[in-house]
Scaffold this active site. Structure first.
Site, PDB file in Angstrom:
ATOM      1  N   THR A   6       0.799  -1.351  -0.065  1.00 16.74           N
ATOM      2  CA  THR A   6      -0.021  -0.034  -0.048  1.00 16.74           C
ATOM      3  C   THR A   6       0.947   1.224   0.157  1.00 16.74           C
ATOM      4  O   THR A   6       2.126   1.170   0.043  1.00 16.74           O
ATOM      5  CB  THR A   6      -1.061  -0.121   1.083  1.00 16.74           C
ATOM      6  OG1 THR A   6      -2.006   0.926   0.820  1.00 16.74           O
ATOM      7  CG2 THR A   6      -0.433   0.034   2.611  1.00 16.74           C
ATOM      8  N   LYS A   9       3.415   1.549  -3.458  1.00 19.20           N
ATOM      9  CA  LYS A   9       2.780   0.890  -4.684  1.00 19.20           C
ATOM     10  C   LYS A   9       3.465   1.044  -6.151  1.00 19.20           C
ATOM     11  O   LYS A   9       3.296   0.138  -6.873  1.00 19.20           O
ATOM     12  CB  LYS A   9       1.114   1.662  -4.899  1.00 19.20           C
ATOM     13  CG  LYS A   9       0.106   0.834  -3.820  1.00 19.20           C
ATOM     14  CD  LYS A   9      -0.993   1.530  -4.154  1.00 19.20           C
ATOM     15  CE  LYS A   9      -2.097   0.886  -3.463  1.00 19.20           C
ATOM     16  NZ  LYS A   9      -3.494   1.131  -3.811  1.00 19.20           N
ATOM     17  N   ASP A  32      -7.263  -3.258  -7.604  1.00 19.93           N
ATOM     18  CA  ASP A  32      -8.556  -2.025  -7.480  1.00 19.93           C
ATOM     19  C   ASP A  32      -9.353  -1.859  -8.503  1.00 19.93           C
ATOM     20  O   ASP A  32     -10.563  -1.753  -7.939  1.00 19.93           O
ATOM     21  CB  ASP A  32      -7.743  -0.615  -7.124  1.00 19.93           C
ATOM     22  CG  ASP A  32      -6.996  -0.653  -5.671  1.00 19.93           C
ATOM     23  OD1 ASP A  32      -7.445  -1.309  -4.738  1.00 19.93           O
ATOM     24  OD2 ASP A  32      -6.128   0.232  -5.298  1.00 19.93           O
ATOM     25  N   ALA A  37      -8.531  12.107 -10.382  1.00 25.43           N
ATOM     26  CA  ALA A  37      -7.230  11.729 -11.076  1.00 25.43           C
ATOM     27  C   ALA A  37      -6.028  11.101 -10.257  1.00 25.43           C
ATOM     28  O   ALA A  37      -5.086  11.070 -10.634  1.00 25.43           O
ATOM     29  CB  ALA A  37      -7.124  12.605 -12.184  1.00 25.43           C
ATOM     30  N   GLY A  44      -4.382   7.882  -7.507  1.00 23.74           N
ATOM     31  CA  GLY A  44      -4.207   6.426  -7.593  1.00 23.74           C
ATOM     32  C   GLY A  44      -5.425   5.662  -7.977  1.00 23.74           C
ATOM     33  O   GLY A  44      -5.314   4.793  -8.827  1.00 23.74           O
ATOM     34  N   ALA A  45      -6.488   5.823  -7.210  1.00 20.96           N
ATOM     35  CA  ALA A  45      -7.607   4.958  -7.320  1.00 20.96           C
ATOM     36  C   ALA A  45      -8.160   5.197  -8.650  1.00 20.96           C
ATOM     37  O   ALA A  45      -8.869   4.278  -9.205  1.00 20.96           O
ATOM     38  CB  ALA A  45      -8.503   5.257  -6.023  1.00 20.96           C
ATOM     39  N   ARG A  83      -9.921  18.100  -9.486  1.00 26.67           N
ATOM     40  CA  ARG A  83      -9.540  19.587  -9.023  1.00 26.67           C
ATOM     41  C   ARG A  83      -8.258  20.012  -9.498  1.00 26.67           C
ATOM     42  O   ARG A  83      -8.386  21.295 -10.136  1.00 26.67           O
ATOM     43  CB  ARG A  83      -9.213  19.315  -7.562  1.00 26.67           C
ATOM     44  CG  ARG A  83      -8.952  20.697  -7.033  1.00 26.67           C
ATOM     45  CD  ARG A  83      -8.724  20.422  -5.297  1.00 26.67           C
ATOM     46  NE  ARG A  83      -7.782  19.386  -5.098  1.00 26.67           N
ATOM     47  CZ  ARG A  83      -7.445  19.226  -3.733  1.00 26.67           C
ATOM     48  NH1 ARG A  83      -8.169  19.604  -2.714  1.00 26.67           N
ATOM     49  NH2 ARG A  83      -6.492  18.354  -3.530  1.00 26.67           N
ATOM     50  N   GLY A 105     -17.900   1.984  -1.080  1.00 29.29           N
ATOM     51  CA  GLY A 105     -16.468   1.911  -1.088  1.00 29.29           C
ATOM     52  C   GLY A 105     -16.337   0.643  -0.648  1.00 29.29           C
ATOM     53  O   GLY A 105     -15.201  -0.101  -0.762  1.00 29.29           O
TER      54      GLY A 105
HETATM   55  N1  NAP Z   1     -12.851   1.501  -1.488  1.00 18.65           N
HETATM   56  C1  NAP Z   1     -11.574   1.237  -1.692  1.00 18.65           C
HETATM   57  O1  NAP Z   1     -11.384  -0.172  -1.833  1.00 18.65           O
HETATM   58  C2  NAP Z   1     -10.545   2.096  -2.019  1.00 18.65           C
HETATM   59  C3  NAP Z   1      -9.424   1.834  -2.559  1.00 18.65           C
HETATM   60  C4  NAP Z   1      -8.272   2.805  -2.738  1.00 18.65           C
HETATM   61  C5  NAP Z   1      -8.798   4.097  -2.402  1.00 18.65           C
HETATM   62  N2  NAP Z   1      -9.878   4.268  -1.628  1.00 18.65           N
HETATM   63  C6  NAP Z   1     -10.235   5.820  -1.069  1.00 18.65           C
HETATM   64  O2  NAP Z   1     -10.173   6.670  -2.253  1.00 18.65           O
HETATM   65  C7  NAP Z   1      -9.841   7.991  -1.999  1.00 18.65           C
HETATM   66  C8  NAP Z   1      -8.735   8.313  -2.985  1.00 18.65           C
HETATM   67  O3  NAP Z   1      -7.598   7.546  -2.811  1.00 18.65           O
HETATM   68  P1  NAP Z   1      -6.347   7.623  -3.911  1.00 18.65           P
HETATM   69  O4  NAP Z   1      -5.506   6.558  -3.309  1.00 18.65           O
HETATM   70  O5  NAP Z   1      -6.730   8.002  -5.246  1.00 18.65           O
HETATM   71  O6  NAP Z   1      -5.633   9.137  -3.240  1.00 18.65           O
HETATM   72  P2  NAP Z   1      -4.667  10.010  -4.135  1.00 18.65           P
HETATM   73  O7  NAP Z   1      -4.075   9.244  -5.248  1.00 18.65           O
HETATM   74  O8  NAP Z   1      -4.107  10.957  -3.189  1.00 18.65           O
HETATM   75  O9  NAP Z   1      -5.808  11.000  -4.956  1.00 18.65           O
HETATM   76  C9  NAP Z   1      -6.917  11.954  -4.157  1.00 18.65           C
HETATM   77  C10 NAP Z   1      -7.766  12.338  -5.261  1.00 18.65           C
HETATM   78  O10 NAP Z   1      -8.779  13.031  -4.383  1.00 18.65           O
HETATM   79  C11 NAP Z   1      -8.746  14.136  -5.034  1.00 18.65           C
HETATM   80  N3  NAP Z   1      -9.107  15.419  -3.998  1.00 18.65           N
HETATM   81  C12 NAP Z   1      -8.635  15.556  -2.873  1.00 18.65           C
HETATM   82  N4  NAP Z   1      -9.107  16.449  -1.768  1.00 18.65           N
HETATM   83  C13 NAP Z   1     -10.122  17.140  -2.912  1.00 18.65           C
HETATM   84  C14 NAP Z   1     -10.845  18.113  -2.715  1.00 18.65           C
HETATM   85  N5  NAP Z   1     -11.195  18.755  -1.560  1.00 18.65           N
HETATM   86  N6  NAP Z   1     -11.543  18.635  -3.610  1.00 18.65           N
HETATM   87  C15 NAP Z   1     -11.689  17.963  -4.889  1.00 18.65           C
HETATM   88  N7  NAP Z   1     -10.869  16.755  -4.940  1.00 18.65           N
HETATM   89  C16 NAP Z   1     -10.054  16.398  -4.074  1.00 18.65           C
HETATM   90  C17 NAP Z   1      -7.425  14.717  -5.542  1.00 18.65           C
HETATM   91  O11 NAP Z   1      -7.349  15.796  -6.596  1.00 18.65           O
HETATM   92  P3  NAP Z   1      -6.018  16.577  -6.761  1.00 18.65           P
HETATM   93  O12 NAP Z   1      -5.325  15.721  -7.876  1.00 18.65           O
HETATM   94  O13 NAP Z   1      -6.517  17.906  -7.418  1.00 18.65           O
HETATM   95  O14 NAP Z   1      -5.274  16.710  -5.553  1.00 18.65           O
HETATM   96  C18 NAP Z   1      -7.097  13.417  -6.368  1.00 18.65           C
HETATM   97  O15 NAP Z   1      -7.901  13.093  -7.462  1.00 18.65           O
HETATM   98  C19 NAP Z   1      -9.441   7.825  -0.646  1.00 18.65           C
HETATM   99  O16 NAP Z   1     -10.556   8.190   0.282  1.00 18.65           O
HETATM  100  C20 NAP Z   1      -9.161   6.520  -0.279  1.00 18.65           C
HETATM  101  O17 NAP Z   1      -9.379   5.999   1.094  1.00 18.65           O
HETATM  102  C21 NAP Z   1     -10.613   3.402  -1.484  1.00 18.65           C
END
Ligand code: NAP
Length: 260
Positions: free
Chosen positions: A43, A47, A83, A108, A110-111, A131, A225
């Site tokens: 994780t 990753k 994922d 946009a 990691g997920a 964003r 989720g």
């Molecule tokens: N259900 C599951 O199995 C699973 C698996 C993986 C992740 N998740 C969840 O998915 C979420 C994202 O994970 P990730 O790994 O993709 O994280 P990440 O790579 O850090 O990406 C975060 C994303 O959220 C956006 N964001 C954050 N704050 C924001 C705000 N205030 N307004 C608008 N956009 C915002 C970011 O936009 P910018 O690019 O502009 O910063 C980016 O697109 C987390 O909550 C994580 O817990 C769930």
């Protein structure tokens, strides 16, 4: 969820959490071979970096550019990313089909990357809004190059969102907005949602985000989720053990932990 599933099937495995410092990643991966571990999940923040220490990478994980599951087959370490496929399984379970459909993906990160590489070959139109607009545009152009489909990226602005959600069959929040402790935050105004669409929020804590609550209130189909979390874990389980994962048992195990 893994230990509960191992116990349920009478499998002699145990799942442990080990914290690895970035400087120790290479030797930790060598340890998988020398200790004879069956496999691992990887994780944040490892990753992407872990890929260079593996023997083989599954093509989807290569496209996504990140690995969350590694299996050890006689010292050959192969990396996968479950994922995106886990999300597809969760959506399929909810009766979602992609052919001829318009999908709007918020985020946009990691997920979002993992989801988009699995959805892009199936959907008719894919719109990625983020964003930081540049990340959405870059991701959309990589997907267009790879799949040659109607895929576009844009900013997560109110007007753009309203225009794109209009006519969407599936809306996915893959940002962290709505996650505990800011569970009341929501990127989409409830007035944009309708009963013909499916709304999928990948945030799993809280289980019912404000977005899902609003979607339910207009009669939309909703997917949470937790479904994705369990399905991506179930795929890892299958890769490691070769057994059919007991999804319901795994789901209840995770639900129990999150309730505390
Ligand atoms: N259900 C599951 O199995 C699973 C698996 C993986 C992740 N998740 C969840 O998915 C979420 C994202 O994970 P990730 O790994 O993709 O994280 P990440 O790579 O850090 O990406 C975060 C994303 O959220 C956006 N964001 C954050 N704050 C924001 C705000 N205030 N307004 C608008 N956009 C915002 C970011 O936009 P910018 O690019 O502009 O910063 C980016 O697109 C987390 O909550 C994580 O817990 C769930």
């Amino acid at each position: 969820m893994h230990n509960t599933a191992f116990h349920h099937l009478g499998l002699n495995y145990v799942y442990l959490c080990l914290k690895v410092k970035a400087a120790n990643l290479r030797t930790a991966v060598e340890g998988i071979r020398s200790l004879g571990l069956v496999g691992v999940n990887v994780t944040i923040p490892h990753k992407v970096t872990v890929m260079k220490y593996l023997s083989e990478i599954d093509p989807t994980a290569k496209d996504i550019g990140a690995v969350n599951t590694v299996v050890n087959r006689d010292g050959v370490l192969k990396g996968y990313n479950t994922d995106g496929w886990g999300s597809l399984n969760a959506l399929e379970e909810a009766g979602v089909a992609f052919r001829g459909k318009k999908v709007v993906l918020l985020g946009a990160g990691g997920a979002a990357r993992a989801l988009s590489f699995c959805i892009a070959p199936l959907a008719d139109v894919l719109v990625i809004l983020n964003r930081t607009e540049e990340k959405a545009v870059d991701l959309a152009s990589s997907l267009r190059r790879r799949f040659g489909k109607k895929i576009r990226g844009g900013p997560l602005h109110r007007e753009v969102l309203a225009k794109e959600v209009d006519g969407a069959d599936l809306l996915i929040n893959s940002t962290s907005v709505g996650m505990y402790p800011r569970g009341e935050e929501c990127l989409v105004d409830g007035s944009l949602l309708n009963s013909r669409m499916t709304v999928f929020d990948i945030v799993y804590n809280p289980q019912e985000t404000r977005l899902l609550r609003e979607a339910k209130s207009v009669g939309a189909t909703t997917v949470g989720g937790l479904d994705m979390l369990v399905h991506q874990g179930a795929l890892s389980f299958q890769i490691w053990t070769g057994e059919t994962p007991p999804i319901d048992i795994m789901f209840r195990a995770v639900e129990k932990v999150l309730e505390v």
